[in-house]
Motif scaffolding. Structure first.
Motif, PDB file in Angstrom:
ATOM      1  N   GLN A 167       0.845  -1.188   0.000  1.00  0.00           N
ATOM      2  CA  GLN A 167       0.000   0.000   0.000  1.00  0.00           C
ATOM      3  C   GLN A 167       0.884   1.242   0.000  1.00  0.00           C
ATOM      4  O   GLN A 167       1.453   1.603   1.038  1.00  0.00           O
ATOM      5  N   PRO A 168       1.021   1.913  -1.141  1.00  0.00           N
ATOM      6  CA  PRO A 168       1.798   3.161  -1.190  1.00  0.00           C
ATOM      7  C   PRO A 168       1.172   4.195  -0.264  1.00  0.00           C
ATOM      8  O   PRO A 168      -0.040   4.156  -0.014  1.00  0.00           O
TER       9      PRO A 168
ATOM     10  N   GLY B 271      -0.870   6.840   1.358  1.00  0.00           N
ATOM     11  CA  GLY B 271      -2.082   7.547   0.963  1.00  0.00           C
ATOM     12  C   GLY B 271      -2.861   6.899  -0.169  1.00  0.00           C
ATOM     13  O   GLY B 271      -3.817   7.498  -0.673  1.00  0.00           O
ATOM     14  N   LYS B 272      -2.468   5.696  -0.561  1.00  0.00           N
ATOM     15  CA  LYS B 272      -3.139   5.043  -1.695  1.00  0.00           C
ATOM     16  C   LYS B 272      -3.775   3.717  -1.276  1.00  0.00           C
ATOM     17  O   LYS B 272      -3.782   3.361  -0.098  1.00  0.00           O
ATOM     18  N   GLY B 273      -4.312   3.006  -2.263  1.00  0.00           N
ATOM     19  CA  GLY B 273      -5.018   1.769  -1.994  1.00  0.00           C
ATOM     20  C   GLY B 273      -4.116   0.545  -1.969  1.00  0.00           C
ATOM     21  O   GLY B 273      -2.895   0.640  -2.052  1.00  0.00           O
TER      22      GLY B 273
ATOM     23  N   GLU C  96      -2.512  -3.033  -3.205  1.00  0.00           N
ATOM     24  CA  GLU C  96      -2.061  -3.693  -4.442  1.00  0.00           C
ATOM     25  C   GLU C  96      -1.564  -5.095  -4.096  1.00  0.00           C
ATOM     26  O   GLU C  96      -0.641  -5.250  -3.282  1.00  0.00           O
TER      27      GLU C  96
ATOM     28  N   ALA D 131       6.281   1.810  -0.149  1.00  0.00           N
ATOM     29  CA  ALA D 131       4.953   1.414   0.328  1.00  0.00           C
ATOM     30  C   ALA D 131       5.057   0.716   1.672  1.00  0.00           C
ATOM     31  O   ALA D 131       6.149   0.355   2.116  1.00  0.00           O
TER      32      ALA D 131
ATOM     33  N   GLN E 178      -5.447   3.865 -11.457  1.00  0.00           N
ATOM     34  CA  GLN E 178      -6.824   3.498 -11.796  1.00  0.00           C
ATOM     35  C   GLN E 178      -7.072   2.055 -11.388  1.00  0.00           C
ATOM     36  O   GLN E 178      -6.454   1.135 -11.905  1.00  0.00           O
ATOM     37  N   SER E 179      -7.970   1.848 -10.418  1.00  0.00           N
ATOM     38  CA  SER E 179      -8.235   0.506  -9.933  1.00  0.00           C
ATOM     39  C   SER E 179      -9.174  -0.230 -10.878  1.00  0.00           C
ATOM     40  O   SER E 179      -9.997   0.365 -11.561  1.00  0.00           O
TER      41      SER E 179
ATOM     42  N   ASP F 137     -11.451   3.226   6.241  1.00  0.00           N
ATOM     43  CA  ASP F 137     -11.442   2.995   4.798  1.00  0.00           C
ATOM     44  C   ASP F 137     -11.905   1.567   4.537  1.00  0.00           C
ATOM     45  O   ASP F 137     -11.535   0.644   5.280  1.00  0.00           O
TER      46      ASP F 137
ATOM     47  N   TYR G 148     -12.354  -1.501   1.568  1.00  0.00           N
ATOM     48  CA  TYR G 148     -11.888  -1.969   0.266  1.00  0.00           C
ATOM     49  C   TYR G 148     -12.613  -3.251  -0.136  1.00  0.00           C
ATOM     50  O   TYR G 148     -12.823  -4.137   0.700  1.00  0.00           O
TER      51      TYR G 148
ATOM     52  N   GLY H  22     -10.421   0.979  -5.186  1.00  0.00           N
ATOM     53  CA  GLY H  22      -9.581   2.078  -4.740  1.00  0.00           C
ATOM     54  C   GLY H  22      -9.796   2.496  -3.299  1.00  0.00           C
ATOM     55  O   GLY H  22      -9.023   3.287  -2.754  1.00  0.00           O
TER      56      GLY H  22
END
Lengths: 119, 110
Positions: A41-42, A44-46, A48, A93, B1-2, B86, B88, B103
């Motif tokens: 997770q980078p 501030g991001k989602g 992966e 990340a 872009q997810s 959050d 997901y 995202g």
């Protein structure tokens, strides 16, 4: 119950290899149905998905990272590892190890470890 | 872009109900099981829902999941301030041959 703990270098230079280990306790990697996974997770991001390794040793990798990733298992130490080669700043990340259960449900997670790629 | 599309944020009042959507395609949600995760700042994600609508032990029944076609939904009832986090969604993508995530959606409890 199953617990996972990541360890490894928190700072990696560009073009070098990121190496992390996930120690498993409360269960055996060699038991059927276990799959060790890596997710990142980078800042501030989602999330992966990076890949996972079955107890059999078969591996599945994110196609976008496949050319640089190796996930391996050391059954004698009850741990599995991640190697990510030729890193860049985009690989900075929090890296999590997790257990994949059933149909791609990650039911147990490590606390995560921050890895920064910088010279 | 997810690969999976979630609204960036949702909000609702304490005690009310909120729904979080997750939109995909036939190669992912349409033909595979969906999971939902809850993540508080600075902590690891936690599995909330698996196999579209099942709750792991210890997850309150205020959290429920469903799937229809190529979309999935997480519903939280009786909202509490402690639900601010959050969220997901995730599933396998047969075309990409890998796990994909949405995202993420930030829930604010008013």
């Amino acid at each position: 119950q199953l617990q996972l703990q990541e360890s490894g270098s928190g700072l990696v230079k560009p073009s070098q290899t990121l190496s992390l280990t996930c120690v498993v306790s409360g269960g055996s990697i060699s038991s059927g149905g276990y799959s060790g996974s890596w997710i990142r997770q980078p800042p501030g991001k989602g999330l992966e998905w990076i890949g996972y390794i079955y107890h059999s040793g078969n591996t599945y990798y994110n196609p976008s990272l496949k050319s640089r990733v190796t996930i391996s298992v050391d059954r004698s130490k009850n741990q599995f590892s991640l190697n990510l080669r030729s890193v860049t700043a985009a690989d900075t990340a929090v890296y999590y190890c997790a257990n994949r259960s059933g149909f791609d449900a990650f039911d147990v997670w490590g606390q995560g470890t921050m890895v920064t790629v910088s010279s | 872009q997810s690969v999976l599309t979630q609204p960036p944020s949702v909000s609702a009042a304490s005690g009310q109900k909120v729904t979080i959507s997750c939109s995909g395609s036939s190669s992912n949600i349409g033909n595979n099981y969906v999971c939902w995760y809850q993540q508080f700042p600075g902590t690891a994600p936690k599995l909330l829902i698996y196999d579209n609508n099942k709750r792991p032990s210890g997850i309150p029944d205020r959290f429920s999941g469903s799937k229809s076609g190529t979309s999935a939904t997480l519903v939280i009832t009786g909202l509490q301030t402690g639900d601010e986090a959050d969220y997901y969604c995730g599933t396998w993508d047969s075309s990409l041959s890998g796990v994909v995530f949405g995202g993420g959606t930030k829930l604010t409890v008013l």
